[in-house]
Design a protein around this motif. Sequence first.
Motif, mmCIF file in Angstrom:
data_model
loop_
_atom_site.group_PDB
_atom_site.id
_atom_site.type_symbol
_atom_site.label_atom_id
_atom_site.label_comp_id
_atom_site.label_asym_id
_atom_site.label_seq_id
_atom_site.Cartn_x
_atom_site.Cartn_y
_atom_site.Cartn_z
ATOM 1 N N PHE A 74 60.815 18.166 78.435
ATOM 2 C CA PHE A 74 61.685 19.141 77.923
ATOM 3 C C PHE A 74 62.316 19.020 76.565
ATOM 4 N N LEU A 75 62.211 20.073 75.823
ATOM 5 C CA LEU A 75 62.429 19.676 74.227
ATOM 6 C C LEU A 75 64.023 19.221 74.038
ATOM 7 N N PRO A 76 64.858 19.910 74.570
ATOM 8 C CA PRO A 76 66.220 19.554 74.297
ATOM 9 C C PRO A 76 66.555 17.924 74.641
ATOM 10 N N VAL A 77 65.986 17.598 75.716
ATOM 11 C CA VAL A 77 65.997 16.530 76.329
ATOM 12 C C VAL A 77 65.338 15.284 75.589
ATOM 13 N N LYS A 78 64.019 15.996 75.175
ATOM 14 C CA LYS A 78 63.138 14.877 74.628
ATOM 15 C C LYS A 78 63.736 14.505 73.117
ATOM 16 N N LEU A 79 64.477 15.325 72.366
ATOM 17 C CA LEU A 79 64.928 15.111 71.183
ATOM 18 C C LEU A 79 66.120 14.006 71.226
ATOM 19 N N ILE A 80 66.880 14.078 72.440
ATOM 20 C CA ILE A 80 67.953 12.957 72.563
ATOM 21 C C ILE A 80 67.059 11.558 72.799
ATOM 22 N N ILE A 91 67.721 11.511 62.012
ATOM 23 C CA ILE A 91 67.679 12.999 61.173
ATOM 24 C C ILE A 91 66.370 13.263 61.092
ATOM 25 N N CYS A 92 65.275 12.509 60.384
ATOM 26 C CA CYS A 92 64.164 12.788 60.072
ATOM 27 C C CYS A 92 63.302 13.232 61.416
ATOM 28 N N LYS A 93 63.370 12.226 62.481
ATOM 29 C CA LYS A 93 62.410 12.178 63.453
ATOM 30 C C LYS A 93 62.901 13.493 64.644
ATOM 31 N N VAL A 94 64.038 13.626 64.761
ATOM 32 C CA VAL A 94 64.648 14.722 65.341
ATOM 33 C C VAL A 94 64.121 16.045 64.833
ATOM 34 N N PHE A 95 63.969 16.517 63.421
ATOM 35 C CA PHE A 95 63.871 17.534 62.798
ATOM 36 C C PHE A 95 62.422 17.541 62.843
ATOM 37 N N MET A 96 61.483 16.337 62.710
ATOM 38 C CA MET A 96 60.159 16.657 62.828
ATOM 39 C C MET A 96 59.696 16.856 64.232
ATOM 40 N N THR A 97 60.296 16.389 65.359
ATOM 41 C CA THR A 97 59.898 16.608 66.627
ATOM 42 C C THR A 97 60.087 17.934 66.923
ATOM 43 N N ALA A 98 61.494 18.557 66.528
ATOM 44 C CA ALA A 98 61.668 19.708 66.828
ATOM 45 C C ALA A 98 60.992 20.789 66.290
ATOM 46 N N PRO A 142 55.476 12.915 91.870
ATOM 47 C CA PRO A 142 55.161 14.124 92.591
ATOM 48 C C PRO A 142 55.459 15.364 91.893
ATOM 49 N N MET A 143 54.564 16.264 91.795
ATOM 50 C CA MET A 143 54.696 17.434 91.123
ATOM 51 C C MET A 143 54.835 17.383 89.636
ATOM 52 N N ASN A 144 54.554 16.203 89.066
ATOM 53 C CA ASN A 144 54.937 15.819 87.701
ATOM 54 C C ASN A 144 56.535 15.999 87.199
ATOM 55 N N LEU A 145 57.344 16.119 88.314
ATOM 56 C CA LEU A 145 58.671 16.452 87.991
ATOM 57 C C LEU A 145 59.558 15.680 86.783
ATOM 58 N N PHE A 146 59.078 14.312 86.834
ATOM 59 C CA PHE A 146 59.740 13.352 85.898
ATOM 60 C C PHE A 146 59.280 13.671 84.555
ATOM 61 N N TYR A 147 57.996 13.842 84.313
ATOM 62 C CA TYR A 147 57.330 14.178 83.107
ATOM 63 C C TYR A 147 57.920 15.652 82.284
ATOM 64 N N LYS A 148 58.098 16.600 83.506
ATOM 65 C CA LYS A 148 58.516 17.991 82.930
ATOM 66 C C LYS A 148 60.097 17.794 82.665
ATOM 67 N N CYS A 149 60.712 17.008 83.078
ATOM 68 C CA CYS A 149 62.089 16.813 82.572
ATOM 69 C C CYS A 149 62.235 16.152 81.322
ATOM 70 N N VAL A 150 61.459 15.118 81.098
ATOM 71 C CA VAL A 150 61.769 14.087 79.963
ATOM 72 C C VAL A 150 61.005 14.659 78.943
ATOM 73 N N ILE A 198 60.423 5.793 77.576
ATOM 74 C CA ILE A 198 60.038 7.212 77.824
ATOM 75 C C ILE A 198 59.242 7.844 76.861
ATOM 76 N N VAL A 199 59.546 7.681 75.631
ATOM 77 C CA VAL A 199 59.014 8.455 74.610
ATOM 78 C C VAL A 199 57.634 7.633 74.088
#
Length: 297
Positions: free
Chosen positions: A111-117, A222-229, A101-109, A31-32
Motif C-alpha cells: 500500500f503506497l503510503p506504507v511502502k513510502l515509509i 527525498i529522492c527515493k520517496v519522490f521517485m517511488t510516489a 493467506p489471502m496475500n494480506l501481508f503483501y497488500k499491507c506493505v 520488506i522493500v
Amino acid sequence: MEVADTLQLGELAAAFAALPVFPLFDTAYFIVSILYLKYEPGAVEMSRKSPFASWLCAMLHCFGSYILADLLLGESPIDYFSNNSSVILATAVWYLIFFCPMNLFYKCVSFLPVKLIFVAMKEVVRVRKIAAGVHHAHHRYHHGWFIMMATGWVKGSGVALMSNLEQLLRGVWKPETNEILHMSFPTKASLYGTILFTLQQTHWLPISEANLIFFFTMFMIICKVFMTATHSHASPFAPVESFVCPVFFGSVSSGHTSHHHNEHGASHEVSHPPPPPAKSKEELNEGTRKRKAKKAE
C-alpha cells in the motif's frame, strides 16, 4: 566551521548516526527488497514450484551486498549468514510476502503510503552500509582509495550488481540488463556516496562522518520517496550528467550516420527509380481476353 555546526544540526546528526538499524530499519530493508523480488516476472510462480530457489533469491536481495563486499576483502562470502537473527527475520518477511493467506501481508506493505515509509527506512540502512563498507576497507587498507570506494559501492548496491546471478537462480538470463551497463539511481547514488565517504575517511572532505551520514541519508530519502510516489525512473543526476559527460567523455551521435545513409539512399532512388509493380494473375488473364476479343473483331 562545518555547515552542520552553523545550522546547529551537530547533535541531531550524531544522534541519528548512533541510531540502531536492527530490527526496525532492517525489517523495512528486507520488506522493500523482497517486494522488488516479487515484482519480477515469474517470481510468484517460481515460489510455488521451487520455494528453496525463491528463498535463495530473497536472501540475495537482502544480503547480496554483504556477500560481494566479503569477496572483495578476501573474507568468507557466507560470513554474514552467521547472524541468525537477521537471516530468520529476512526468512519470515519472505514467507509472509509470498505465502501469507489471502496475500494480506503483501497488500499491507505494498500500500503506497506504507511502502513510502519502508522505502525511506531502507535508504537509512543503505547509507549506513556504504559508510560501514568504506570504514571497514579503510581499516584494512589505509591508503587504498579504490578499495574503499569499491567496498562502499558494493555495500550500497550489491543487490543490483548481483542481479544477473539472481536471474540465473530464477531461470532467466538477460545479460543486456547488466547493472554496470545500465546503472539505476541507487547504484549511481551509492557510487557517488562512496566517493564522498572515502574523501571524508581520508580527511580530504572537511565534515564529520555523522554529519555526512545525516545529509546523504536525507538526500537519498527525498529522492527515493519522490521517485517511488511518482513511479518515476528519471535520475536526479541526469541534468548534471548530460552536461558533464559530453565535455569529458564525448558523445555518440547517430544523426551523422543516419543522415549519411539517407543522402545515399535518396540519390540511389533518383538514379535508379523502383520498377513498376508486377501485375497480378487476374490482370494478365483480363488483358489476354481483351486481345483475343480485338482479334476476333
